[in-house]
Motif scaffolding. Structure first.
Motif, PDB file in Angstrom:
ATOM      1  N   ARG A   8     -17.118   5.499  -9.096  1.00  0.00           N
ATOM      2  CA  ARG A   8     -16.925   6.265 -10.188  1.00  0.00           C
ATOM      3  C   ARG A   8     -15.639   6.761 -10.354  1.00  0.00           C
ATOM      4  NH1 ARG A   8     -21.631  10.701 -10.218  1.00  0.00           N
ATOM      5  NH2 ARG A   8     -20.783  10.875 -12.318  1.00  0.00           N
ATOM      6  N   LYS A   9     -14.628   6.250 -10.002  1.00  0.00           N
ATOM      7  CA  LYS A   9     -13.431   6.347 -10.366  1.00  0.00           C
ATOM      8  C   LYS A   9     -12.891   6.023 -11.834  1.00  0.00           C
ATOM      9  CE  LYS A   9     -11.556   6.470  -5.749  1.00  0.00           C
ATOM     10  NZ  LYS A   9     -10.666   5.620  -4.876  1.00  0.00           N
ATOM     11  N   ALA A  10     -12.357   6.623 -12.606  1.00  0.00           N
ATOM     12  CA  ALA A  10     -11.726   6.235 -14.016  1.00  0.00           C
ATOM     13  C   ALA A  10     -10.995   5.012 -14.011  1.00  0.00           C
ATOM     14  CB  ALA A  10     -11.058   7.434 -14.514  1.00  0.00           C
ATOM     15  N   ARG A  11     -10.211   4.522 -12.960  1.00  0.00           N
ATOM     16  CA  ARG A  11      -9.391   3.416 -13.028  1.00  0.00           C
ATOM     17  C   ARG A  11     -10.612   2.329 -12.953  1.00  0.00           C
ATOM     18  NH1 ARG A  11      -7.287   1.660  -7.441  1.00  0.00           N
ATOM     19  NH2 ARG A  11      -8.680   2.604  -6.061  1.00  0.00           N
ATOM     20  N   VAL A  12     -11.541   2.237 -12.297  1.00  0.00           N
ATOM     21  CA  VAL A  12     -12.744   1.351 -12.254  1.00  0.00           C
ATOM     22  C   VAL A  12     -13.156   0.967 -13.749  1.00  0.00           C
ATOM     23  CG1 VAL A  12     -15.024   0.808 -11.372  1.00  0.00           C
ATOM     24  CG2 VAL A  12     -13.116   1.624  -9.840  1.00  0.00           C
ATOM     25  N   TRP A  13     -13.543   2.100 -14.415  1.00  0.00           N
ATOM     26  CA  TRP A  13     -14.016   1.816 -15.724  1.00  0.00           C
ATOM     27  C   TRP A  13     -12.911   1.349 -16.709  1.00  0.00           C
ATOM     28  CZ3 TRP A  13     -12.522   3.976 -20.479  1.00  0.00           C
ATOM     29  CH2 TRP A  13     -13.247   3.578 -21.611  1.00  0.00           C
ATOM     30  N   THR A  14     -11.573   1.847 -16.296  1.00  0.00           N
ATOM     31  CA  THR A  14     -10.378   1.103 -17.228  1.00  0.00           C
ATOM     32  C   THR A  14     -10.214  -0.173 -16.848  1.00  0.00           C
ATOM     33  OG1 THR A  14      -9.543   3.280 -17.115  1.00  0.00           O
ATOM     34  CG2 THR A  14      -8.040   1.412 -17.870  1.00  0.00           C
ATOM     35  N   VAL A  15     -10.441  -0.701 -15.801  1.00  0.00           N
ATOM     36  CA  VAL A  15     -10.109  -2.124 -15.300  1.00  0.00           C
ATOM     37  C   VAL A  15     -11.166  -2.696 -15.866  1.00  0.00           C
ATOM     38  CG1 VAL A  15      -9.972  -3.626 -13.453  1.00  0.00           C
ATOM     39  CG2 VAL A  15      -8.696  -1.404 -13.490  1.00  0.00           C
ATOM     40  N   ALA A  16     -12.437  -2.394 -15.872  1.00  0.00           N
ATOM     41  CA  ALA A  16     -13.542  -3.004 -16.547  1.00  0.00           C
ATOM     42  C   ALA A  16     -13.491  -3.259 -17.892  1.00  0.00           C
ATOM     43  CB  ALA A  16     -14.693  -2.500 -15.924  1.00  0.00           C
ATOM     44  N   VAL A  17     -13.063  -2.307 -18.525  1.00  0.00           N
ATOM     45  CA  VAL A  17     -12.833  -2.361 -19.937  1.00  0.00           C
ATOM     46  C   VAL A  17     -11.997  -3.336 -20.454  1.00  0.00           C
ATOM     47  CG1 VAL A  17     -12.213  -1.071 -22.202  1.00  0.00           C
ATOM     48  CG2 VAL A  17     -13.871  -0.176 -20.575  1.00  0.00           C
ATOM     49  N   LEU A  18     -10.845  -3.264 -19.628  1.00  0.00           N
ATOM     50  CA  LEU A  18      -9.599  -4.278 -20.077  1.00  0.00           C
ATOM     51  C   LEU A  18     -10.011  -5.750 -19.731  1.00  0.00           C
ATOM     52  CD1 LEU A  18      -6.431  -2.197 -18.455  1.00  0.00           C
ATOM     53  CD2 LEU A  18      -7.169  -2.764 -20.858  1.00  0.00           C
ATOM     54  N   LEU A  19     -10.806  -5.993 -18.438  1.00  0.00           N
ATOM     55  CA  LEU A  19     -11.225  -7.270 -18.185  1.00  0.00           C
ATOM     56  C   LEU A  19     -12.200  -7.703 -19.120  1.00  0.00           C
ATOM     57  CD1 LEU A  19     -11.623  -7.163 -14.221  1.00  0.00           C
ATOM     58  CD2 LEU A  19     -10.214  -8.411 -15.303  1.00  0.00           C
ATOM     59  N   GLU A  20     -13.047  -7.090 -19.692  1.00  0.00           N
ATOM     60  CA  GLU A  20     -14.090  -7.517 -20.676  1.00  0.00           C
ATOM     61  C   GLU A  20     -13.613  -7.830 -21.896  1.00  0.00           C
ATOM     62  OE1 GLU A  20     -16.958  -8.517 -19.798  1.00  0.00           O
ATOM     63  OE2 GLU A  20     -16.800  -7.766 -17.816  1.00  0.00           O
ATOM     64  N   GLY A  21     -12.472  -6.834 -22.199  1.00  0.00           N
ATOM     65  CA  GLY A  21     -11.648  -7.203 -23.530  1.00  0.00           C
ATOM     66  C   GLY A  21     -10.678  -8.262 -23.455  1.00  0.00           C
ATOM     67  N   LEU A  22     -10.147  -8.581 -22.041  1.00  0.00           N
ATOM     68  CA  LEU A  22      -9.413  -9.825 -22.384  1.00  0.00           C
ATOM     69  C   LEU A  22     -10.179 -11.039 -22.352  1.00  0.00           C
ATOM     70  CD1 LEU A  22      -6.762 -11.053 -21.265  1.00  0.00           C
ATOM     71  CD2 LEU A  22      -7.687 -10.813 -18.885  1.00  0.00           C
ATOM     72  N   LEU A  23     -11.438 -10.870 -21.626  1.00  0.00           N
ATOM     73  CA  LEU A  23     -12.609 -12.110 -21.871  1.00  0.00           C
ATOM     74  C   LEU A  23     -12.620 -12.394 -23.196  1.00  0.00           C
ATOM     75  CD1 LEU A  23     -14.595 -11.679 -18.810  1.00  0.00           C
ATOM     76  CD2 LEU A  23     -13.208 -13.480 -18.930  1.00  0.00           C
ATOM     77  N   LEU A  24     -12.988 -11.208 -23.915  1.00  0.00           N
ATOM     78  CA  LEU A  24     -13.553 -11.459 -25.385  1.00  0.00           C
ATOM     79  C   LEU A  24     -12.316 -11.961 -26.308  1.00  0.00           C
ATOM     80  CD1 LEU A  24     -15.328  -8.089 -26.219  1.00  0.00           C
ATOM     81  CD2 LEU A  24     -16.361 -10.420 -26.031  1.00  0.00           C
ATOM     82  N   ILE A  25     -10.950 -11.475 -26.211  1.00  0.00           N
ATOM     83  CA  ILE A  25      -9.926 -12.180 -26.663  1.00  0.00           C
ATOM     84  C   ILE A  25      -9.729 -13.554 -26.515  1.00  0.00           C
ATOM     85  CG2 ILE A  25      -7.391 -11.769 -26.957  1.00  0.00           C
ATOM     86  CD1 ILE A  25      -8.004  -8.491 -26.854  1.00  0.00           C
ATOM     87  N   SER A  26      -9.627 -13.789 -25.215  1.00  0.00           N
ATOM     88  CA  SER A  26      -9.299 -15.174 -24.941  1.00  0.00           C
ATOM     89  C   SER A  26     -10.224 -16.039 -25.422  1.00  0.00           C
ATOM     90  CB  SER A  26      -9.467 -15.439 -23.203  1.00  0.00           C
ATOM     91  OG  SER A  26     -10.513 -15.155 -22.757  1.00  0.00           O
ATOM     92  N   PHE A  27     -11.672 -15.643 -25.274  1.00  0.00           N
ATOM     93  CA  PHE A  27     -12.686 -16.694 -26.025  1.00  0.00           C
ATOM     94  C   PHE A  27     -12.426 -16.832 -27.603  1.00  0.00           C
ATOM     95  CE2 PHE A  27     -16.749 -17.490 -28.143  1.00  0.00           C
ATOM     96  CZ  PHE A  27     -17.189 -18.474 -27.542  1.00  0.00           C
ATOM     97  N   VAL A  28     -12.239 -15.556 -28.263  1.00  0.00           N
ATOM     98  CA  VAL A  28     -12.018 -15.755 -29.608  1.00  0.00           C
ATOM     99  C   VAL A  28     -10.791 -16.793 -30.153  1.00  0.00           C
ATOM    100  CG1 VAL A  28     -11.413 -14.177 -31.814  1.00  0.00           C
ATOM    101  CG2 VAL A  28     -13.348 -13.485 -30.098  1.00  0.00           C
ATOM    102  N   ALA A  29      -9.469 -16.469 -29.241  1.00  0.00           N
ATOM    103  CA  ALA A  29      -8.315 -16.965 -29.410  1.00  0.00           C
ATOM    104  C   ALA A  29      -8.152 -18.527 -29.276  1.00  0.00           C
ATOM    105  CB  ALA A  29      -7.490 -16.647 -28.521  1.00  0.00           C
ATOM    106  N   THR A  30      -9.461 -19.013 -28.421  1.00  0.00           N
ATOM    107  CA  THR A  30      -9.640 -20.479 -28.027  1.00  0.00           C
ATOM    108  C   THR A  30     -10.449 -21.171 -29.187  1.00  0.00           C
ATOM    109  OG1 THR A  30     -11.182 -19.838 -26.500  1.00  0.00           O
ATOM    110  CG2 THR A  30      -9.154 -20.448 -25.772  1.00  0.00           C
ATOM    111  N   VAL A  31     -11.271 -20.457 -29.707  1.00  0.00           N
ATOM    112  CA  VAL A  31     -12.396 -20.677 -30.618  1.00  0.00           C
ATOM    113  C   VAL A  31     -11.964 -20.856 -31.956  1.00  0.00           C
ATOM    114  CG1 VAL A  31     -14.577 -20.326 -31.808  1.00  0.00           C
ATOM    115  CG2 VAL A  31     -14.351 -20.084 -29.350  1.00  0.00           C
TER     116      VAL A  31
END
Length: 134
Positions: A74-97
């Motif tokens: 329940r650490k805040a950095r875990v949530w932050t890293v999760a949001v960053l990773l999911e955002g990176l995945l979304l951006i990379s998919f959109v950037a390739t499509v």
């Protein structure tokens, strides 16, 4: 009479996000290892740039799994890293499509966008966010 303290239970949104991220991590790890083995088996002269994509995929998968395993801290950095990773995945998919005019949407592409979109939306919900703010 002894009272037991009420344990703050993980909301369904947080548990669902954790499950989605574990599935994502496992699928990404399998894909990265498969791609690496395929490239090693079919190419005689491998350059560092050629095997970079499988390694990036494997590192990303390990990060996703690490976040999912550390979820219950329940650490805040875990949530932050999760949001960053999911955002990176979304951006990379959109950037390739977007730049590819010959892109045809297949079932694996659906998983590639559906899982990160779902996880990202669940992560930014107030119930999930507040669970990480003890």
């Amino acid at each position: 009479m002894v009272e037991t303290p009420e344990v703050d239970r993980m909301p369904l949104t947080a548990k669902s996000t954790q499950s989605i991220m574990m599935i994502q991590g496992i699928l990404t790890l399998l894909g990265g290892v498969s791609l690496l083995l395929f490239m090693l088996g079919t190419q005689d002269d491998l350059e560092l740039m050629g095997i970079g994509l499988p390694f990036i995929s494997i590192v990303l998968a390990l990060l996703i799994c690490w976040v999912a395993v550390k979820w219950s801290s329940r650490k805040a950095r875990v949530w932050t890293v999760a949001v960053l990773l999911e955002g990176l995945l979304l951006i990379s998919f959109v950037a390739t499509v977007i730049p590819d005019p010959e892109f045809s949407f297949g079932i694996w592409d659906g998983l590639s966008i559906l899982l990160p979109v779902t996880a990202f939306c669940l992560l930014v919900l107030p119930t999930t966010r507040s669970w990480f703010n003890r």
